[in-house]
Design an enzyme around this catalytic site. Structure first.
Site, PDB file in Angstrom:
ATOM      1  N   CYS A  38       0.809  -1.219   0.000  1.00 23.01           N
ATOM      2  CA  CYS A  38       0.000   0.000   0.000  1.00 23.01           C
ATOM      3  C   CYS A  38       0.847   1.276   0.000  1.00 23.01           C
ATOM      4  CB  CYS A  38      -0.981   0.009   1.179  1.00 23.01           C
ATOM      5  SG  CYS A  38      -0.178   0.001   2.799  1.00 23.01           S
ATOM      6  N   HIS A  90      -2.009   1.237   7.034  1.00 22.34           N
ATOM      7  CA  HIS A  90      -2.485   1.106   5.652  1.00 22.34           C
ATOM      8  C   HIS A  90      -2.762   2.492   5.084  1.00 22.34           C
ATOM      9  CE1 HIS A  90      -3.967  -1.169   2.255  1.00 22.34           C
ATOM     10  NE2 HIS A  90      -5.052  -0.435   2.220  1.00 22.34           N
ATOM     11  N   HIS A 102      -6.130   1.738  -3.609  1.00 20.88           N
ATOM     12  CA  HIS A 102      -5.088   1.254  -2.706  1.00 20.88           C
ATOM     13  C   HIS A 102      -4.626  -0.126  -3.134  1.00 20.88           C
ATOM     14  CE1 HIS A 102      -7.822  -1.329   0.049  1.00 20.88           C
ATOM     15  NE2 HIS A 102      -8.543  -0.955  -0.978  1.00 20.88           N
TER      16      HIS A 102
END
Length: 131
Positions: A38, A90, A102
């Site tokens: 990510c 994240h 993402h």
């Protein structure tokens, strides 16, 4: 719908970048088409599309943004999550209409709905990179 969010992107280079990376599988520490994580995806996107330099880790990336509420998000803003409950772990890039892109651990690079309860519960910080 994700397709609508993509179609409404103002930045056509961003559209091409996402289309180009869509479906690339998730790989922790990955930085290329064989697999990406990510923060690597957010880093490459910001470098290529906006000419911005970001730290490598999502927790560090979260320290270089100008915080704003989710309702004020604009295309290109970063969205940060804490799935583990111990700080940011994240990151994604906001698009529009409540959608973001993402590198998902299960789905790879994907456009996703920020309004899903699974994301709302763990969204901890959002905003543009500070100049």
């Amino acid at each position: 719908m994700a397709a609508e969010a993509m179609a409404d992107l103002k930045n056509k280079a961003l559209y091409r970048f996402i289309t180009d990376w869509a479906g690339v599988k998730y790989k922790l520490g990955g930085m290329d088409k064989r697999g990406i994580d990510c923060s690597g995806f957010a880093l490459l996107l910001n470098k290529e599309i906006y000419g911005l330099k970001l730290p490598r880790r999502s927790a560090d990336q979260a320290t270089v943004i100008k915080e704003k509420s989710a309702g004020q998000l604009k295309e290109g803003d970063l969205v940060f999550f804490s799935f583990g409950g111990n700080g940011v772990d994240h990151v994604g890039v906001y698009l529009n209409h409540g959608f973001f892109v993402h590198a998902s651990t299960t789905m790879g690079v994907i456009v996703d709905d920020l309004n899903l309860p699974a994301y709302q519960r763990v969204l901890v910080k959002a905003g543009p990179v500070k100049d």
